[in-house]
Design a protein around this motif. Sequence first.
Motif, PDB file in Angstrom:
ATOM      1  N   CYS A 173     -75.706  49.645  16.901  1.00 26.07           N
ATOM      2  CA  CYS A 173     -74.850  49.156  17.990  1.00 26.07           C
ATOM      3  C   CYS A 173     -75.119  49.893  19.298  1.00 26.07           C
ATOM      4  O   CYS A 173     -75.247  49.261  20.353  1.00 26.07           O
ATOM      5  N   PRO A 174     -75.212  51.232  19.283  1.00 25.77           N
ATOM      6  CA  PRO A 174     -75.482  51.929  20.552  1.00 25.77           C
ATOM      7  C   PRO A 174     -76.789  51.517  21.205  1.00 25.77           C
ATOM      8  O   PRO A 174     -76.887  51.479  22.437  1.00 25.77           O
ATOM      9  N   TYR A 175     -77.813  51.198  20.405  1.00 24.59           N
ATOM     10  CA  TYR A 175     -79.092  50.795  20.961  1.00 24.59           C
ATOM     11  C   TYR A 175     -78.955  49.470  21.708  1.00 24.59           C
ATOM     12  O   TYR A 175     -79.510  49.300  22.798  1.00 24.59           O
ATOM     13  N   PHE A 176     -78.221  48.537  21.119  1.00 21.20           N
ATOM     14  CA  PHE A 176     -78.025  47.240  21.768  1.00 21.20           C
ATOM     15  C   PHE A 176     -77.178  47.385  23.030  1.00 21.20           C
ATOM     16  O   PHE A 176     -77.513  46.829  24.081  1.00 21.20           O
ATOM     17  N   ILE A 177     -76.067  48.115  22.931  1.00 21.04           N
ATOM     18  CA  ILE A 177     -75.185  48.283  24.091  1.00 21.04           C
ATOM     19  C   ILE A 177     -75.924  48.943  25.247  1.00 21.04           C
ATOM     20  O   ILE A 177     -75.754  48.572  26.418  1.00 21.04           O
ATOM     21  N   GLU A 178     -76.780  49.925  24.931  1.00 23.79           N
ATOM     22  CA  GLU A 178     -77.516  50.627  25.974  1.00 23.79           C
ATOM     23  C   GLU A 178     -78.443  49.681  26.729  1.00 23.79           C
ATOM     24  O   GLU A 178     -78.723  49.880  27.920  1.00 23.79           O
ATOM     25  N   LYS A 179     -78.902  48.607  26.065  1.00 22.78           N
ATOM     26  CA  LYS A 179     -79.801  47.639  26.695  1.00 22.78           C
ATOM     27  C   LYS A 179     -79.062  46.568  27.490  1.00 22.78           C
ATOM     28  O   LYS A 179     -79.673  45.835  28.265  1.00 22.78           O
ATOM     29  N   LEU A 180     -77.750  46.460  27.309  1.00 22.69           N
ATOM     30  CA  LEU A 180     -76.992  45.321  27.822  1.00 22.69           C
ATOM     31  C   LEU A 180     -76.389  45.602  29.196  1.00 22.69           C
ATOM     32  O   LEU A 180     -75.717  46.616  29.397  1.00 22.69           O
ATOM     33  N   ASP A 181     -76.596  44.671  30.114  1.00 21.42           N
ATOM     34  CA  ASP A 181     -75.950  44.709  31.425  1.00 21.42           C
ATOM     35  C   ASP A 181     -74.971  43.542  31.491  1.00 21.42           C
ATOM     36  O   ASP A 181     -75.382  42.395  31.616  1.00 21.42           O
ATOM     37  N   LEU A 204     -82.032  36.282  25.458  1.00 20.93           N
ATOM     38  CA  LEU A 204     -80.620  36.273  25.845  1.00 20.93           C
ATOM     39  C   LEU A 204     -80.426  36.256  27.355  1.00 20.93           C
ATOM     40  O   LEU A 204     -79.483  35.638  27.870  1.00 20.93           O
ATOM     41  N   SER A 205     -81.278  36.931  28.088  1.00 18.95           N
ATOM     42  CA  SER A 205     -81.104  37.018  29.534  1.00 18.95           C
ATOM     43  C   SER A 205     -81.216  35.665  30.229  1.00 18.95           C
ATOM     44  O   SER A 205     -80.828  35.531  31.406  1.00 18.95           O
ATOM     45  N   LEU A 206     -81.719  34.665  29.528  1.00 19.52           N
ATOM     46  CA  LEU A 206     -81.775  33.310  30.097  1.00 19.52           C
ATOM     47  C   LEU A 206     -80.393  32.664  30.148  1.00 19.52           C
ATOM     48  O   LEU A 206     -80.188  31.696  30.879  1.00 19.52           O
ATOM     49  N   CYS A 207     -79.451  33.214  29.387  1.00 15.87           N
ATOM     50  CA  CYS A 207     -78.100  32.613  29.295  1.00 15.87           C
ATOM     51  C   CYS A 207     -77.205  33.214  30.376  1.00 15.87           C
ATOM     52  O   CYS A 207     -76.235  33.940  30.096  1.00 15.87           O
ATOM     53  N   THR A 208     -77.510  32.911  31.604  1.00 15.58           N
ATOM     54  CA  THR A 208     -76.810  33.544  32.720  1.00 15.58           C
ATOM     55  C   THR A 208     -75.357  33.114  32.844  1.00 15.58           C
ATOM     56  O   THR A 208     -74.568  33.795  33.508  1.00 15.58           O
ATOM     57  N   HIS A 209     -74.973  31.993  32.227  1.00 21.86           N
ATOM     58  CA  HIS A 209     -73.591  31.511  32.311  1.00 21.86           C
ATOM     59  C   HIS A 209     -72.832  31.707  31.000  1.00 21.86           C
ATOM     60  O   HIS A 209     -71.739  31.169  30.829  1.00 21.86           O
ATOM     61  N   LEU A 210     -73.384  32.493  30.101  1.00 23.40           N
ATOM     62  CA  LEU A 210     -72.739  32.735  28.817  1.00 23.40           C
ATOM     63  C   LEU A 210     -71.494  33.603  28.994  1.00 23.40           C
ATOM     64  O   LEU A 210     -71.534  34.664  29.617  1.00 23.40           O
ATOM     65  N   HIS A 211     -70.356  33.133  28.426  1.00 21.13           N
ATOM     66  CA  HIS A 211     -69.088  33.862  28.552  1.00 21.13           C
ATOM     67  C   HIS A 211     -68.714  34.603  27.272  1.00 21.13           C
ATOM     68  O   HIS A 211     -68.088  35.669  27.341  1.00 21.13           O
ATOM     69  N   HIS A 212     -69.064  34.046  26.103  1.00 27.68           N
ATOM     70  CA  HIS A 212     -68.667  34.636  24.827  1.00 27.68           C
ATOM     71  C   HIS A 212     -69.894  34.729  23.924  1.00 27.68           C
ATOM     72  O   HIS A 212     -70.651  33.763  23.782  1.00 27.68           O
TER      73      HIS A 212
END
Length: 252
Positions: free
Chosen positions: A66-74, A12-20
């Motif tokens: 969900c909390p595990y994923f959110i905690e990883k997301l910047d 996912l981190s490769l999608c630097t221009h992802l908006h949605h």
Amino acid sequence: MKRTLPFILRHLSLCTHLHHLNLKASPESDERAMLCLSPDLWGYFEPISLPSLSSLTVNFEGPMVCPYFIEKLDAPRLSFLELRGEEMNLTELRPRLREAFLSKLRSWEYLTQLSLRFWLGPDPDSLAWIFEATPFVTTLDIMLFACHDEFLEMLTSGWETDAGSKSTGPLLPRLRVLKLDLKEIEPFDYEDVTERILPDSFDAFLEARARCLDPDGRLRKLVVTAPYPGNLDCGDIEKYVKEGLFFESYIP
């Protein structure tokens, strides 16, 4: 090409221009996703950086992850967040993970639209923690099966959790639009509904929020969906409508 959830999370981190982003995983759609949905394996995933993301929907069926994923997301530009799944009970999480999840929510200062749709819960304390962490939310879309009066109380005067934390005032102080979806097992008698919003609770909520002196915190729109007539009693709402509140109610 269909990809498994672990593959998507790793890249996912490769999608630097992802908006949605609309991310969904269930045992029926992806057997390998069940491995990823195991809380014990989330520690092996690297942080996910999406600097352009503005809208996120997360729908994980199965364990509460969900909390595990959110905690990883910047995602510093996130303005819309929808969390879906079977349950959201933050009291069952380890304190470190719970605080990491809430800390990430607090860091999203552009988050103004929040949607919570869980088939089990959230419990009152979990709601209070999430609302405390998202003070800039102006639009809330929430599906509730129970704790209706507790939900209105925390938006009216605040909330004290079982852990002892207490808000200094109403939660979601900038709320302007509330979409409330009441879910209920069909009662045998419409006049005997044990889980419903009481008129006094609604009146207190509307008095506090629809007549709020601060225009930034004044409720402008209320949409209520209730499955059965006995679930919906909004008290003396007409006087608030005459003062400018936009109100809609639905009984499917």
